[in-house]
Design an enzyme around this catalytic site. Structure first.
Site, PDB file in Angstrom:
ATOM      1  N   GLU A 235       0.832  -1.201   0.000  1.00 48.28           N
ATOM      2  CA  GLU A 235       0.000   0.000   0.000  1.00 48.28           C
ATOM      3  C   GLU A 235       0.867   1.251   0.000  1.00 48.28           C
ATOM      4  O   GLU A 235       1.660   1.473   0.926  1.00 48.28           O
ATOM      5  CB  GLU A 235      -0.925   0.024   1.226  1.00 48.28           C
ATOM      6  CG  GLU A 235      -1.810   1.273   1.258  1.00 48.28           C
ATOM      7  CD  GLU A 235      -2.713   1.326   2.467  1.00 48.28           C
ATOM      8  OE1 GLU A 235      -3.345   2.378   2.695  1.00 48.28           O
ATOM      9  OE2 GLU A 235      -2.778   0.318   3.197  1.00 48.28           O
ATOM     10  N   LYS A 367      -8.191 -15.299  15.904  1.00 46.91           N
ATOM     11  CA  LYS A 367      -8.377 -14.881  14.512  1.00 46.91           C
ATOM     12  C   LYS A 367      -9.830 -14.556  14.177  1.00 46.91           C
ATOM     13  O   LYS A 367     -10.262 -14.714  13.030  1.00 46.91           O
ATOM     14  CB  LYS A 367      -7.830 -15.954  13.557  1.00 46.91           C
ATOM     15  CG  LYS A 367      -6.367 -16.259  13.784  1.00 46.91           C
ATOM     16  CD  LYS A 367      -5.863 -17.410  12.951  1.00 46.91           C
ATOM     17  CE  LYS A 367      -4.413 -17.710  13.303  1.00 46.91           C
ATOM     18  NZ  LYS A 367      -3.881 -18.891  12.617  1.00 46.91           N
ATOM     19  N   ASP A 443       1.938 -14.323  12.602  1.00 44.65           N
ATOM     20  CA  ASP A 443       0.794 -14.881  11.890  1.00 44.65           C
ATOM     21  C   ASP A 443      -0.080 -13.718  11.425  1.00 44.65           C
ATOM     22  O   ASP A 443      -0.733 -13.070  12.252  1.00 44.65           O
ATOM     23  CB  ASP A 443      -0.003 -15.804  12.817  1.00 44.65           C
ATOM     24  CG  ASP A 443      -1.084 -16.573  12.065  1.00 44.65           C
ATOM     25  OD1 ASP A 443      -1.477 -16.128  10.966  1.00 44.65           O
ATOM     26  OD2 ASP A 443      -1.543 -17.604  12.588  1.00 44.65           O
ATOM     27  N   HIS A 541      -2.722  10.353  -1.798  1.00 45.23           N
ATOM     28  CA  HIS A 541      -2.831   9.054  -2.478  1.00 45.23           C
ATOM     29  C   HIS A 541      -2.794   9.224  -3.992  1.00 45.23           C
ATOM     30  O   HIS A 541      -2.231   8.390  -4.704  1.00 45.23           O
ATOM     31  CB  HIS A 541      -4.121   8.347  -2.051  1.00 45.23           C
ATOM     32  CG  HIS A 541      -3.963   7.543  -0.810  1.00 45.23           C
ATOM     33  ND1 HIS A 541      -3.585   6.222  -0.806  1.00 45.23           N
ATOM     34  CD2 HIS A 541      -4.111   7.880   0.501  1.00 45.23           C
ATOM     35  CE1 HIS A 541      -3.515   5.773   0.438  1.00 45.23           C
ATOM     36  NE2 HIS A 541      -3.835   6.759   1.250  1.00 45.23           N
TER      37      HIS A 541
END
Length: 556
Positions: A235, A367, A443, A541
């Site tokens: 990004e 998660k 993770d 951006h």
């Protein structure tokens, strides 16, 4: 495709002679069958010659130690033929004289011995397997194996075990996949990666690896120390924005981070015949008198795991047991699971009617967004704060203290409440968490609960300065195990000074990493909120996150 087949053939670790060519002996430049015939003939000829000559000497009373030139030649031929024949019949010491060592013998293909597959050197080193001596694959090459995989005769997952070469297995699997799917994997790198390091612990069935650029934000001044923070992301503006936040924090004297709690959780679910029986186990587990005995059982499988608490929740006759445990420098999921399994086996004897449904009943919760993690915490609970000077807000962040406080209240607090957010009272904490997780071998799926964060901003020092803080109750990180051992991720951990296990204080490296994550989130929140308050988000951006490359010309 034909060029790829040729490259695969050129990379074979064991080259096979054409079937029309007879096997040769490494001791002499002769075909093996001719060499055998020559040495057998020499052996029996010189033995007959020496025996006949010695018999004649004995008959004529001639001393045996008087050796003629012809007898000396015969003796040399005798010893030479003996050495060859002893090696031929498999006597190891003499075998080395006959068969020369091949410099590439460590790269030969390994095949199963007595029906047992040889692993790729226990997932760490697939160059040599010394016991038992493996057989060599001499009846096929890469092309044969690829066809076997394509035809379904050889399972793709078994290539590492059958070949004993992790890199070659990945190459063959990749080629087979391209033929099966008809799709090209051009652009997905294969070379330059240590496939041995991931076998049995990080990734199965590899066909290459994905490149993610790593940028550096900082220095982040946190608790009096400077950290250069690695962030792996695709990004645009993310690293630059976090870097700007780090600059604002540094110019204002730095940030302070405090670790509030450190405990990984696992929550199995068990079932009884009645709710009364389930309640009986709940009372047993939550009784302080039983905690010492349960802890001793828990510790059987780990030197570093330390049981902290057991909290139970009942749903009818089903009981959920939430174990919280300190795990040293490891993230600790496996460590806690092993300890919980020990306790369940112990409880099974005391409560024979207990039916263990699963080692995880989602009351952990891993998660997945869950209020229990937001309230109770999971992993490391951290709060990080800084006071940003008013002039720094104006010169570096290009906005005002009042605008930031108002935006934070209406966006991060009120707006998130309107959306019914769970742990999402922030601007983009998950952006920074995920980038650091990818760079340091965590993770990445645990960014779900690790990104739980509430960002607070308020006026201080008579409204001149900004107090900003982030509170993150469930940062799940480790510095040993999993992806932290891989070369790239290990290098990023080393950059932060938290590589491996702490030798002085177990768990210190993982706790420091958690505070760095929180400090980086603070920087990221500060910069993005400033960009929003100043109306710079879209403009930045469009300037830095737009590619001028013509994507229509990129090969598919």
């Amino acid at each position: 495709m034909e060029a790829r087949r040729k490259s695969l053939h050129s990379s074979k670790t064991f080259h096979h002679e054409p079937s029309s060519k007879k096997p040769s002996c490494d001791a002499v430049s002769l075909p093996l069958c001719v060499a055998n015939a020559v040495f057998f003939t020499v052996f029996f000829t010189v033995v007959y010659y020496l025996l006949s000559h010695w018999r004649e000497k004995i008959r004529t009373s001639t001393p045996l130690h008087l050796v003629t030139l012809s007898e000396m030649i015969a003796l040399v031929a005798f010893f030479a033929s003996c050495i060859y024949l002893l090696g031929f019949f498999g006597i190891g010491f003499f075998h080395s004289f006959v068969l020369k060592e091949d410099d590439d013998s460590n790269d030969v293909v390994l095949k199963h011995n007595s029906g047992k597959l040889t692993p790729c050197a226990q997932a760490l080193d697939c160059t040599i397997v010394t016991s038992p001596p493996p057989a060599l694959v001499t009846d096929g090459d890469d092309e044969d194996i690829i066809k076997s995989v394509v035809d379904g005769k050889t399972p793709s997952y078994a290539l590492e075990s059958k070949l004993g070469d992790c890199k070659r297995a990945a190459s063959i699997r990749r080629e087979a996949l391209e033929r099966i799917t008809g799709k090209s994997l051009t652009g997905l790198p294969l070379e330059g990666f240590d496939y041995d390091s991931i076998l049995g612990q990080c990734c199965e069935l590899p066909v290459g690896y994905v490149q993610i650029p790593v940028g550096i934000a900082g220095p982040l001044l946190l608790n009096g120390n400077e950290f250069s923070v690695p962030m792996a992301t695709t990004e645009g503006c993310l690293v630059a924005s976090t870097n700007r936040g780090c600059k604002a924090i540094h110019l204002s004297g730095g940030a302070t981070s405090v670790l509030l709690k450190d405990g990984m959780t696992r929550a199995p679910v068990v079932r009884f015949g009645s709710a009364e029986q389930a309640a009986e186990l709940k009372f047993f587990l939550e009784n302080p008198a039983n905690f010492g005995k349960l802890s001793a059982v828990f510790y059987k499988s780990s030197r570093f795991g330390r049981l902290q608490s057991i909290k139970c929740a009942i749903a009818g006759k089903n009981l959920y047991l939430r174990f919280t445990c300190g795990t040293g420098d490891a993230m600790g999921m496996n460590m806690v699971s092993k300890g919980v399994q020990n306790v369940l086996e112990f409880l099974q004897d005391k409560f024979p009617d207990m039916d263990i449904i699963g080692i995880s009943g989602n009351f952990c919760s891993d998660k997945k967004p869950a209020a229990v993690n937001w309230i109770e915490g999971r992993g490391k609970s951290v709060v990080c704060e800084a006071v940003i000077k008013g002039d720094v807000v104006q010169k570096v962040l290009k906005t005002s203290v009042e605008a930031l406080v108002e935006l934070n209240m209406l966006k991060n607090l009120t707006g998130s409440a309107m959306a019914g957010a769970l742990g999402g009272f922030n601007a983009h904490a998950s952006n920074i968490v995920t980038a650091i997780y990818l760079a340091t071998g965590q993770d990445p799926a645990q960014n779900v609960e690790s990104s739980h964060c509430i960002t607070m901003m308020e006026l201080v020092n008579d409204g001149k300065d900004l107090h900003v803080s982030v509170t993150m109750p469930s940062i799940e990180v480790g510095t040993v195990g999993g992806g932290t051992q891989l070369a790239s991720q290990s290098a990023c951990l080393n950059l932060l000074g938290v590589k491996g296990a702490s030798k002085e204080t177990p768990g210190a490296n993982a706790r420091l990493l958690a505070t760095i994550v929180a400090g980086s989130v603070l920087a990221g929140e500060l910069s993005l909120m400033s960009a929003l308050a100043a109306g710079q988000l879209v403009k930045s951006h469009m300037k830095y996150n737009r590619s001028n490359k013509d994507n229509t010309k990129v090969p598919s």
